[in-house]
Design an enzyme around this catalytic site. Structure first.
Site, PDB file in Angstrom:
ATOM      1  N   LEU A 260       0.824  -1.214   0.000  1.00  0.00           N
ATOM      2  CA  LEU A 260       0.000   0.000   0.000  1.00  0.00           C
ATOM      3  C   LEU A 260       0.853   1.258   0.000  1.00  0.00           C
ATOM      4  CD1 LEU A 260      -2.979  -0.719   2.426  1.00  0.00           C
ATOM      5  CD2 LEU A 260      -3.096  -0.232  -0.015  1.00  0.00           C
ATOM      6  N   HIS A 532      -8.889  22.233  21.716  1.00  0.00           N
ATOM      7  CA  HIS A 532      -9.752  22.507  20.560  1.00  0.00           C
ATOM      8  C   HIS A 532      -9.224  23.733  19.821  1.00  0.00           C
ATOM      9  CE1 HIS A 532     -13.399  22.961  18.163  1.00  0.00           C
ATOM     10  NE2 HIS A 532     -13.362  24.263  18.468  1.00  0.00           N
TER      11      HIS A 532
END
Length: 563
Positions: A260, A532
């Site tokens: 991959l 955040h």
């Protein structure tokens, strides 16, 4: 296992509650830079550093300076306390931890320091993947326009890309070597083998003794029968990392991690790729749901086609103007299915342990499919099923989990044991990652594995999921494609497995892997706070989405801080 907690001592005394921790002449010690100690970067430990203790809530923590004066003194009856055969990432991790524990340590390397990971594996491949990620972004006109950016046609210099990978490998190899030399680890050059109990030979006729021995010889690319590798048109990952050419059309045999990642590199640089997979689906080692999403993003939109359920029974290199010839047979019936003509073929069918010539017959040890048999503490088992005293095997050579960081963790675990601390590594807590764009990461069980375990042991399994489309940071990067999935027990909050596909998935998995390692339950970790906006909130939302029947096992206590 060695704690990630480390302390740095400055020229002035450190204090806690107005009580001095250490002497004022202590020098910087045990700093970490990408897994390397500070000594690799020029810091020298103080020879006068003395052990010091401090008390926090009745829990005593001792800062040991056993290795402050360099490599320790061996037992009187041995040349060394510990000898490690193989200086890859596993051997390196064991050696550094051994010196920290005060052991007189030597490491034997028959090739180059760093082993497969640093020289022919995870390190140079990340350099190539860094290039492919940037190329992919620059080539995506729609993506760049969404930022208000205009970029002209992107190009690359193949040799420059290859040099980037080679230079990175050299830099990390030198860092590893310097870190061991700075701590006084004796680096012995030559092929190492076991002569007998607690006795090792290296080079032509050099013999040394050690109280304990660790075999850490790693692995080599596995090439199935019928495949002729010429290193030019039929290659393994060892050759591919040199990037001596970028073929127009390359077949990749195997669709696991190695296949991959190289498909990501080659398609970004302009190649067309054909996967050849023996099983009925691509990416068979991944959680099926993640695999399905990854195929939709990493394979279907790109210049990639595939054949599943087939073996490459014969591969002939290109020569005399003829292309690489690949004969495909049905994996079940063995009947001929097709013949492919391509410019090159990459064999990405996994790796085989490098255990030949280690003198295992001298201690009555027989390999199993090439792997050295060990117990849960990495102690070697002989042909009679008995433990071989003072002999351990870590990393790819034992086959428990063929990852560089797993080898290092096993090595550290062994050092804990030989210094009197019983330690059993939980391999289900070790994360893995595939560095495609976007990345895939995982830890623990897949959903089918978890359901099979639940059926046998009689408990229920629940699934929690969150999407990167709901994450502010991912949307700011215009990278909302992704999914995080957690498999857990709703009765007690035990995390059985976590799988992530999306931006920086390889970095996000560690909160889950550490929770599994420490036995932290969902009902406790879901109370943790995440900054955040950050990608870490993907994992935070995953924990919060879980429905657990048991209440939190601990109540956070308020901490009074002096102002």
């Amino acid at each position: 296992m060695q704690s990630a907690f480390s302390l740095s001592f400055s020229q002035s005394s450190l204090t806690l509650s107005n009580r001095p921790l250490c002497s004022s002449n202590a020098a910087p010690r045990n700093l970490r830079f990408c897994g390397l100690r500070s000594e690799a970067f020029g810091f020298s430990p103080s020879k006068n550093l003395t052990p010091c203790r401090f008390q926090i809530k009745s829990r005593r923590i001792e800062v040991s300076a056993a290795a402050a004066s360099g490599n320790g003194a061996p037992s009187k009856s041995f040349d060394y306390d510990l000898v490690i055969i193989g200086a890859g990432v596993g051997g390196h991790g064991a050696a550094l931890h051994a010196v920290e524990k005060g052991l007189k340590t030597a490491i034997i390397e028959g090739d180059v320091v760093g082993g497969t990971c640093v020289n022919r594996g995870c390190v140079p491949s990340k350099a190539l993947l860094a290039v492919s990620g940037r190329m992919r972004e620059l080539q995506n006109e729609h993506h760049m326009k969404s930022f208000g950016l205009q970029v002209s046609a992107a190009g690359y210099d193949r040799q420059g890309v290859a040099d980037h990978a080679s230079n990175l490998a050299t830099k990390i190899r030198n860092n590893l070597t310097n870190s061991m030399k700075a701590l006084g680890v004796d680096i012995l050059t030559g092929f190492g083998s076991v002569l007998g109990p607690q006795k090792v030979k290296y080079g032509k006729d050099n013999v040394i003794t050690a109280k304990d021995i660790i075999i850490a010889t790693g692995s080599v690319p596995f090439v199935p029968k019928g495949i002729e590798v010429d290193g030019k048109t039929v290659i393994t990952s060892d050759h591919a990392l040199k990037l001596e050419s970028v073929p127009d059309w390359i077949a990749i045999v195997g669709s696991g991690y190695i296949g991959l990642e190289f498909s990501d590199v080659y398609t970004a640089l302009g190649s067309e790729v054909t996967f050849i997979e023996a099983l009925d689906q691509l990416m068979p080692g991944f959680d099926p749901e993640i695999s399905k999403l990854a195929q939709r993003v990493l394979i279907n939109p790109r210049k990639i086609d595939y054949h599943t359920g087939v073996f490459a029974s014969k591969i002939t290199p290109a020569k005399d103007g003829r292309p690489v010839m690949i004969e495909l047979i049905d994996a079940k019936t063995k009947e001929h299915k097709d013949t492919l003509e391509v410019d090159a073929a990459l064999i990405a069918t996994g790796r085989a342990p490098f255990t030949n010539g280690l003198g295992l017959e001298n201690i009555n040890v027989a390999t199993q499919r090439g792997f050295i048999p060990v117990d849960e503490r990495m102690r070697v088992i002989d042909g009679n099923g008995k433990l071989v005293p003072h002999l351990y095997c870590i990393g790819d050579a034992n086959g428990k989990l063929m990852l560089a960081h797993a080898a290092s963790a096993q090595g550290i675990s062994v050092v804990e044991q030989v210094t009197g601390i019983d330690h059993v590594l939980n391999h289900l807590s070790i994360p893995a990652a595939c560095f495609t764009h976007p990345e895939i990461s995982m830890v623990g069980l897949t959903e089918p594995q978890a359901r099979e375990k639940a059926e046998k042991e009689g408990f229920k399994v629940s699934i929690a999921k969150t999407s990167f489309k709901a994450n502010t940071k991912a949307l700011a990067e215009n990278e909302g494609e992704g999914l995080a999935k957690m498999i857990y027990r709703p009765d007690n909050g035990e995390i059985l497995g976590v799988h992530i596909f999306g931006l920086h998935a390889a970095d996000l998995i560690h909160e889950a892997s550490n929770a599994i390692a420490l036995g932290t339950r969902i009902q406790d970790i879901k109370l943790a706070v995440h900054a955040h906006p950050t990608l870490s909130e993907v994992v935070d939302e995953l924990f919060k989405a879980a429905k657990v029947e048991s209440p939190a096992s601990t109540t956070p206590q308020s901490v009074k801080a002096a102002v």
